[in-house]
Design a protein around this motif. Structure first.
Motif, PDB file in Angstrom:
ATOM      1  N   GLY A 101      44.644  35.396  46.924  1.00 59.95           N
ATOM      2  CA  GLY A 101      44.200  36.216  46.164  1.00 59.95           C
ATOM      3  C   GLY A 101      45.122  37.313  46.174  1.00 59.95           C
ATOM      4  N   TRP A 153      45.212  41.795  44.169  1.00 58.57           N
ATOM      5  CA  TRP A 153      44.345  42.372  43.049  1.00 58.57           C
ATOM      6  C   TRP A 153      43.791  40.990  42.483  1.00 58.57           C
ATOM      7  CZ3 TRP A 153      43.448  47.057  42.994  1.00 58.57           C
ATOM      8  CH2 TRP A 153      44.611  47.956  43.082  1.00 58.57           C
ATOM      9  N   GLY A 154      44.116  39.754  43.090  1.00 59.62           N
ATOM     10  CA  GLY A 154      43.437  38.650  42.953  1.00 59.62           C
ATOM     11  C   GLY A 154      43.877  37.749  41.771  1.00 59.62           C
ATOM     12  N   LYS A 155      43.504  36.690  41.441  1.00 57.11           N
ATOM     13  CA  LYS A 155      44.037  35.847  40.354  1.00 57.11           C
ATOM     14  C   LYS A 155      43.222  36.081  39.095  1.00 57.11           C
ATOM     15  CE  LYS A 155      45.393  32.199  43.502  1.00 57.11           C
ATOM     16  NZ  LYS A 155      45.061  30.601  43.824  1.00 57.11           N
ATOM     17  N   GLY A 156      42.336  36.900  39.027  1.00 53.99           N
ATOM     18  CA  GLY A 156      41.506  37.055  37.803  1.00 53.99           C
ATOM     19  C   GLY A 156      40.198  35.970  37.886  1.00 53.99           C
ATOM     20  N   TYR A 157      39.103  36.919  37.185  1.00 59.16           N
ATOM     21  CA  TYR A 157      37.965  36.016  36.998  1.00 59.16           C
ATOM     22  C   TYR A 157      38.111  34.614  36.303  1.00 59.16           C
ATOM     23  CZ  TYR A 157      32.884  35.211  36.328  1.00 59.16           C
ATOM     24  OH  TYR A 157      31.744  34.830  36.490  1.00 59.16           O
ATOM     25  N   GLN A 174      39.958  32.414  37.258  1.00 60.72           N
ATOM     26  CA  GLN A 174      41.185  31.683  37.403  1.00 60.72           C
ATOM     27  C   GLN A 174      41.645  31.305  38.934  1.00 60.72           C
ATOM     28  OE1 GLN A 174      43.096  31.601  34.644  1.00 60.72           O
ATOM     29  NE2 GLN A 174      41.182  32.394  33.721  1.00 60.72           N
ATOM     30  N   GLU A 204      39.773  35.404  43.571  1.00 64.72           N
ATOM     31  CA  GLU A 204      39.637  35.757  42.098  1.00 64.72           C
ATOM     32  C   GLU A 204      39.596  37.583  42.149  1.00 64.72           C
ATOM     33  OE1 GLU A 204      36.625  34.004  39.902  1.00 64.72           O
ATOM     34  OE2 GLU A 204      37.704  32.165  40.071  1.00 64.72           O
ATOM     35  N   TRP A 205      39.204  38.143  43.083  1.00 60.50           N
ATOM     36  CA  TRP A 205      39.397  39.503  42.900  1.00 60.50           C
ATOM     37  C   TRP A 205      40.228  40.118  44.012  1.00 60.50           C
ATOM     38  CZ3 TRP A 205      36.796  41.099  38.576  1.00 60.50           C
ATOM     39  CH2 TRP A 205      35.649  40.381  38.096  1.00 60.50           C
TER      40      TRP A 205
END
Length: 422
Positions: free
Chosen positions: A291, A294-298, A300, A324-325
Motif C-alpha cells: 500500500g 497513499w494506498g492502491k485505492g478503494y 483496488q 488500499e489506504w
C-alpha cells in the motif's frame, strides 16, 4: 423536557463520533475485503458487508437502550451478568461450534453465531468495578487482591479451555485496572522482566541469560549495598529468575501446541518458514507493505481482491486498510484508536464514583490490548493468535460486545454529576 435535554448534553458525543467513525471504516473495509463483482453493492445483505451493516445498526439500538437505562442498574446487575457469561462459557465447551480450531461459538441458526468470550469482557469489568469500589476493599490487601484476581482468572480459564489464546490474553490487560487502584508498580516491573526473560531464554542459550541476570544482580547489589533488606530481595529475585530461565524451554515445549511454537519461532527468527506456517502473516505483511504511502485505492487492493490473506475481514482486516489506504490511512486509524483510548481514560478520571472510574479503566485496557495485539500480529511483530480489531473487524459478537463495553461507560459518565456516593 429538562431531563431529556440534560441527558442529551451529558453524553460524551466526541466518543460517540469516534465510535461511529471506526464502525464506518470497518464496514467499508469489510466490503473491500469480501468484494465480489457479482455482489457489488455494499448494502447487499447476502454478503459480510451487508451483515456488518445490520450489526452496526443493531449495535446502535443496543447502545441507545443502554443510554436510556438507569445507571444504578449497571452495578446492581453486574453479579448476574457475570454469572450468565460464566454459564455461557461453560455451555460453549459442551455444545459449542468449532471455528478455526476453537470451540468458542454457539450456533443460533440462520448463519448467526454467538461468541460468549466477547461478552465476558464487559461482564468481568463490571463485576471487578463493583468489587473494587466496595467499602473496605483495597487492592493492596492480600485478600482483596486474591478475590479481584479470581474474578479475572475464572473467565480466563474457561476461555483457555476452548482454546482461545487471544481472548485469554486480553484479560491480562486488566492488571492495569488493579495498578490504577493502588497495586504496586513492582507487579508490572516483575511481569515485564518475566516476559523479557521468557523471550531471551528462547532466543539465547540458558548460560548467556543466566550470566546476564547475575551481572545485573551484582550491579544492583553494589548500588544499594547499604540497604540490606533490598539486597536480600535482589538476591532472592535473581535466584528465582535463574530458576525461571531453566524452566522456560520445558514449559514452552509442553505448554504450547506445535503450530503455536512454530508461529513464535518464526516471529523470533528461530526457524525458517519451510512449512508455510506463517503464510497468513507473510501475506498480511505483503498487503500492508504494497500500500506504500497513499494506498492502491478503494477496492483496488490485489492482495485483498484475490483473497491472498485468509480471514481478511476478521483477524486481518488491518491489511485491507494498509493496502488500499496506505500508510496515511493506517496512521488515521491508529490515531483514532489512540484518541479513543485517551478519551476513555479522561472520562474515567473525571468520574465521582469509584465504580465508574474503575470500569472506565477496564474499558481502556481491553480496547488498547485488542488494538495492539491485532495490529502487531498483522505487521509480523507478534505471532498469530486470532483477535478482532475493535469496531472494525467483521462479526456481530465482537461489535456488539465492544458497543456494550463502551456505551456502559458513556451511560455512567452521563450521570456523573448526579452521583453523591460511590
Amino acid at each position: 423536557m429538562n431531563n431529556q435535554r440534560s441527558f442529551f448534553f451529558n453524553v460524551d458525543w466526541v466518543t460517540v463520533l469516534i465510535y461511529l467513525c471506526l464502525c464506518t471504516i470497518g464496514w467499508f473495509n469489510i466490503h473491500a475485503a469480501v468484494f465480489d463483482d457479482n455482489h457489488p453493492s455494499i448494502f447487499d445483505f447476502s454478503t459480510s458487508a451487508g451483515h456488518q451493516f445490520i450489526f452496526i445498526m443493531s449495535g446502535l439500538v443496543i447502545g441507545t437502550f443502554i443510554l436510556l437505562l438507569e445507571s444504578r442498574f449497571l452495578s446492581a446487575l453486574s453479579p448476574a451478568l457475570y454469572v450468565v457469561t460464566i454459564l455461557l462459557l461453560i455451555l460453549v465447551l459442551v455444545v459449542g461450534r468449532g471455528v478455526g480450531g476453537n470451540q468458542a461459538w454457539i450456533d443460533l441458526g440462520g448463519g448467526f453465531k454467538l461468541q460468549p468470550s466477547e461478552f465476558a469482557k464487559f461482564a468481568t469489568c463490571l463485576l471487578l468495578a463493583r468489587y473494587l469500589s466496595a467499602t473496605n476493599v483495597k487492592v493492596t490487601d492480600p485478600k482483596s487482591f486474591l478475590i479481584a484476581g479470581a474474578i479475572i482468572l475464572l473467565p480466563m480459564v474457561l476461555i483457555k479451555m476452548q482454546p482461545d489464546d487471544g481472548s485469554t490474553l486480553v484479560f491480562c490487560s486488566l492488571i492495569f485496572v488493579l495498578y490504577r487502584e493502588g497495586l504496586s508498580s513492582y507487579f508490572l516491573i516483575i511481569g515485564g522482566l518475566l516476559i523479557a526473560l521468557f523471550v531471551s531464554s528462547l532466543v539465547f542459550n540458558a548460560a548467556s541469560v543466566v550470566a546476564a541476570v547475575v551481572i545485573a544482580a551484582v550491579l544492583v547489589v553494589l548500588i544499594v549495598k547499604r540497604n540490606r533488606p533490598l539486597v536480600l530481595k535482589v538476591i532472592i529475585g535473581a535466584l528465582v529468575a535463574i530458576g525461571f530461565v531453566f524452566a522456560v524451554k520445558p514449559l514452552y515445549n509442553k505448554g504450547l501446541k506445535k503450530h503455536q511454537r512454530d508461529r513464535i519461532d518464526i516471529v523470533l527468527g528461530l526457524s525458517q518458514d519451510k512449512k508455510h506456517v506463517g503464510y497468513n502473516q507473510n501475506q498480511a505483511k505483503i498487503a500492508i507493505g504494497s500500500g506504500r504511502v497513499w494506498g492502491k485505492g478503494y477496492l483496488q487492493g490485489t492482495q485483498t481482491k484475490y483473497s491472498f490473506v485468509p480471514a481478511q475481514s476478521t483477524d486481518f482486516i488491518f491489511c485491507t486498510v494498509g493496502e488500499e489506504w496506505g500508510f496515511a490511512g493506517s496512521v488515521v486509524v491508529m490515531g483514532l484508536y489512540l484518541f479513543l483510548v485517551l478519551r476513555i481514560i479522561h472520562i474515567a478520571e473525571r468520574q465521582r464514583a469509584p465504580f465508574s472510574r474503575i470500569y472506565g479503566y477496564g474499558v481502556a485496557s481491553i480496547i488498547f490490548c485488542h488494538v495492539i495485539i491485532n495490529i502487531a500480529m498483522a505487521i509480523g511483530v507478534m505471532p498469530v493468535i486470532g483477535i478482532p480489531l475493535p469496531f472494525i473487524s467483521y462479526g456481530g459478537s465482537s461489535l456488539w460486545s465492544f458497543t456494550i463495553l463502551l456505551f456502559i461507560l458513556l451511560k455512567l459518565d452521563s450521570n456523573r454529576m448526579g452521583v453523591i456516593y460511590a
